[in-house]
Write a protein that holds these residues in place. Structure first.
Motif, PDB file in Angstrom:
ATOM      1  N   ILE A 121     -80.115  28.733   8.655  1.00 18.27           N
ATOM      2  CA  ILE A 121     -80.363  28.081   7.371  1.00 18.27           C
ATOM      3  C   ILE A 121     -81.629  28.686   6.792  1.00 18.27           C
ATOM      4  N   SER A 122     -81.515  29.179   5.568  1.00 20.38           N
ATOM      5  CA  SER A 122     -82.712  29.755   4.940  1.00 20.38           C
ATOM      6  C   SER A 122     -83.376  28.681   4.086  1.00 20.38           C
ATOM      7  N   LEU A 123     -84.584  28.384   4.448  1.00 20.98           N
ATOM      8  CA  LEU A 123     -85.363  27.381   3.716  1.00 20.98           C
ATOM      9  C   LEU A 123     -86.417  28.082   2.882  1.00 20.98           C
ATOM     10  N   PRO A 124     -86.739  27.509   1.730  1.00 23.06           N
ATOM     11  CA  PRO A 124     -87.823  28.109   0.927  1.00 23.06           C
ATOM     12  C   PRO A 124     -89.145  27.968   1.657  1.00 23.06           C
ATOM     13  N   PRO A 125     -90.063  28.887   1.417  1.00 26.44           N
ATOM     14  CA  PRO A 125     -91.371  28.775   2.082  1.00 26.44           C
ATOM     15  C   PRO A 125     -92.066  27.492   1.647  1.00 26.44           C
ATOM     16  N   PRO A 126     -92.860  26.911   2.533  1.00 26.55           N
ATOM     17  CA  PRO A 126     -93.552  25.668   2.159  1.00 26.55           C
ATOM     18  C   PRO A 126     -94.574  25.936   1.058  1.00 26.55           C
ATOM     19  N   SER A 127     -94.654  25.000   0.154  1.00 27.41           N
ATOM     20  CA  SER A 127     -95.644  25.141  -0.926  1.00 27.41           C
ATOM     21  C   SER A 127     -96.930  24.421  -0.498  1.00 27.41           C
ATOM     22  N   ILE A 128     -98.031  25.072  -0.712  1.00 30.93           N
ATOM     23  CA  ILE A 128     -99.318  24.495  -0.365  1.00 30.93           C
ATOM     24  C   ILE A 128     -99.981  24.063  -1.672  1.00 30.93           C
ATOM     25  N   SER A 129    -100.218  22.780  -1.780  1.00 31.93           N
ATOM     26  CA  SER A 129    -100.793  22.261  -3.036  1.00 31.93           C
ATOM     27  C   SER A 129    -102.273  22.110  -2.930  1.00 31.93           C
TER      28      SER A 129
END
Length: 129
Positions: A121-129
């Motif tokens: 499963i390809s997940l989007p990279p985590p976003s760092i806020s």
């Protein structure tokens, strides 16, 4: 007598005295395995691979109840901890071997996976806020 001339079946030598070897159970196991293998191989004549699994459950129930009934008859009680410890000693070594062999496998065992459609499963990279 020469050891090579003996006709005794090694399967008949088991840890549970009084519970004799039953070749018909091995025959049912073989049929169940064939059903499951044919189902997973995609043969159209074997759409019911679950039947093999059901047969295995019935055989397991028969053997487990035979062992428990024999223990109850011989001792007047059933020691479930001892029963499950014997099952674990018998099953866990093979289960651990299969687990490690599966984890070490270089490719998935499913025919639904290919180079053009990876199984992961390809997940989007985590976003760092």
């Amino acid at each position: 007598m020469d050891a090579s001339l003996r006709t005794d079946d090694s399967r008949a030598q088991h840890a549970v005295p009084g519970l004799r070897y039953r070749p018909e159970v091995d025959g049912l196991r073989a049929i169940a395995v064939i059903f499951v293998i044919l189902f997973h191989a995609g043969f159209p004549l074997a759409p019911g691979g679950f039947i093999g699994v059901d047969v295995f459950f019935v055989i397991s129930g028969f053997l487990i109840m035979s062992l428990l009934a024999q223990e109850l008859q011989e001792t007047g009680t059933i020691r479930l901890v001892g029963f499950w410890a014997r099952r674990a000693r018998r099953i866990l070594p093979a289960a651990i071997l299969v687990l490690f062999a599966s984890l070490a496998s270089p490719r998935p065992c499913s025919n639904r996976c290919s180079a053009s459609s990876p199984c992961a499963i390809s997940l989007p990279p985590p976003s760092i806020s």
